[in-house]
Design a protein around this motif. Structure first.
Motif, PDB file in Angstrom:
ATOM      1  N   UNK A   1       0.833  -1.203   0.000  1.00 40.66           N
ATOM      2  CA  UNK A   1       0.000   0.000   0.000  1.00 40.66           C
ATOM      3  C   UNK A   1       0.868   1.253   0.000  1.00 40.66           C
ATOM      4  N   UNK A   2       1.880   1.270   0.856  1.00 43.23           N
ATOM      5  CA  UNK A   2       2.765   2.430   0.922  1.00 43.23           C
ATOM      6  C   UNK A   2       3.599   2.563  -0.348  1.00 43.23           C
ATOM      7  N   UNK A   3       4.097   1.441  -0.856  1.00 45.25           N
ATOM      8  CA  UNK A   3       4.992   1.482  -2.018  1.00 45.25           C
ATOM      9  C   UNK A   3       4.241   1.760  -3.316  1.00 45.25           C
ATOM     10  N   UNK A   4       3.093   1.111  -3.513  1.00 42.48           N
ATOM     11  CA  UNK A   4       2.398   1.193  -4.800  1.00 42.48           C
ATOM     12  C   UNK A   4       1.325   2.267  -4.846  1.00 42.48           C
ATOM     13  N   UNK A   5       0.586   2.426  -3.766  1.00 40.05           N
ATOM     14  CA  UNK A   5      -0.522   3.381  -3.776  1.00 40.05           C
ATOM     15  C   UNK A   5      -0.081   4.783  -3.360  1.00 40.05           C
ATOM     16  N   UNK A   6       0.823   4.849  -2.385  1.00 34.65           N
ATOM     17  CA  UNK A   6       1.330   6.159  -1.961  1.00 34.65           C
ATOM     18  C   UNK A   6       2.673   6.494  -2.601  1.00 34.65           C
ATOM     19  N   UNK A   7       3.249   5.510  -3.282  1.00 33.13           N
ATOM     20  CA  UNK A   7       4.517   5.703  -4.001  1.00 33.13           C
ATOM     21  C   UNK A   7       5.617   6.215  -3.071  1.00 33.13           C
ATOM     22  N   UNK A   8       5.718   5.571  -1.911  1.00 32.08           N
ATOM     23  CA  UNK A   8       6.754   5.906  -0.939  1.00 32.08           C
ATOM     24  C   UNK A   8       7.825   4.813  -0.951  1.00 32.08           C
ATOM     25  N   UNK A   9       9.054   5.212  -0.727  1.00 34.27           N
ATOM     26  CA  UNK A   9      10.172   4.270  -0.743  1.00 34.27           C
ATOM     27  C   UNK A   9      10.395   3.678   0.649  1.00 34.27           C
ATOM     28  N   UNK A  10       9.461   2.876   1.095  1.00 37.58           N
ATOM     29  CA  UNK A  10       9.653   2.190   2.375  1.00 37.58           C
ATOM     30  C   UNK A  10      10.275   0.822   2.102  1.00 37.58           C
TER      31      UNK A  10
END
Length: 331
Positions: A254-263
């Protein structure tokens, strides 16, 4: 001479599924030694199986840093805490007839495998003070997650005079004392979730507002993962399958694909499960499949211990605690 669980398992568990248990426990210990954090997920009826005897100590010793649980496991730890003397164990439960099951039902005994939870002494004893907390929150215009109300109830001491097991064996009480982050997807699929709905329908509560729901739990989990993974590797120890496992592991995609964050991906993965891989089954899905879903990476240590979690989880927990004890002695 005292022989540790770690020594016993290393000596006897040398091959096959037994060796996987040791490898997974060793990898957890190495993850912890490296400063890693661990999410534990609880499916099934692990609280009624009294997993708290070992899990509570893992929480107190800072080996577990967050828990995702079904609503059933959340509440059943408290039920056991206040009503254990009224629980009824049924020998050879697989041989019960439908008529015998009805007899248990009519006595107010709710069966989980070989253990019956007493309706009045467990469910109703917790329901009454919890309803008061919901009503007070509604009057004050406050909204909280389901586990936060149970934290408040336990920490208030209102139930302390009713404890029927050693409170050190309650994982939820240990978590409350640590203010451990807990996430409870699908809480409405539980006895107390049903009680909440019934309370609104009976007009004992005027609105649904006192309870924060699953989407808000996901947002809170995202905040926790962002903050925690910014300074430490985060592992994932999954007991069983279902929503307790699938909900939290999805925070990374969710963080990586939907919010495009580099976690970062989850840095360790282990599942205890007796489910076999099958079409569409999440519980039996092999860990490698999670790579395609952006949950774990190629170099993430990955394990599946195919066994009964009521047997395996306490062994893994004890092994990790033994490893920690050895490290403490050496330092």
């Amino acid at each position: 001479m005292t022989i540790s669980v770690r020594c016993v398992l290393r000596h006897h568990f040398r091959h096959f599924n037994a060796r996987t248990l040791v490898d997974a426990a060793d990898a957890w210990a190495a993850h912890a030694d490296d400063g890693g954090k661990m999410m534990v997920t609880l499916a099934g009826a692990m609280s009624t199986a009294e997993l708290g005897i070992s899990l509570a100590e893992m929480i107190r010793r800072d080996k577990v840093h967050a828990i995702t649980t079904t609503g059933a496991n959340l509440e059943e730890d408290v039920f056991n805490l206040v009503a254990q003397e009224h629980y009824v164990r049924v020998p050879d439960p697989r041989s019960l007839t439908a008529e015998q099951e009805a007899e248990l039902r009519d006595k107010g005994l709710n069966r989980v495998a070989d253990t019956c939870i007493p309706e009045e002494e467990a469910m109703r004893k917790v329901e009454r003070p919890l309803l008061e907390l919901w009503q007070r929150a509604e009057r004050d215009g406050r909204r909280h997650f389901p586990h936060e109300y149970l934290y408040e109830l336990l920490l208030s001491g209102a139930l302390a005079g009713s404890y029927q097991v050693d409170p050190r064996h309650s994982w939820l009480l240990a978590a409350a004392e640590k203010r451990l982050p807990i996430f409870v997807p699908g809480w409405e699929d539980s006895t107390l979730g049903n009680v909440f709905v019934a309370s609104v329908m009976r007009k004992e509560l005027e609105t649904w507002s006192p309870i924060r729901g699953g989407a808000e739990y996901m947002a809170a989990l995202a905040d926790w993962y962002r903050e925690t993974s910014s300074s430490a590797k985060v592992g994932f120890f999954q007991i069983g399958g279902g929503i307790a496992g699938d909900f939290p592991i999805c925070v990374v995609p969710m963080l990586r694909l939907d919010l495009e964050e580099e976690v970062p991906y989850w840095s360790y993965f282990c599942q205890i499960s007796d489910s076999t891989p099958s079409f569409g089954s999440y519980s039996g899905a092999p860990p490698n499949e999670k790579i395609t879903w952006h949950k774990v990476d190629v170099d993430t240590p990955r394990f599946v211990i195919e066994s009964d979690a009521t047997i395996v989880a306490p062994l893994v927990f004890s092994y990790v605690l033994d490893c920690w004890g050895v490290r403490q002695q050496k330092s």
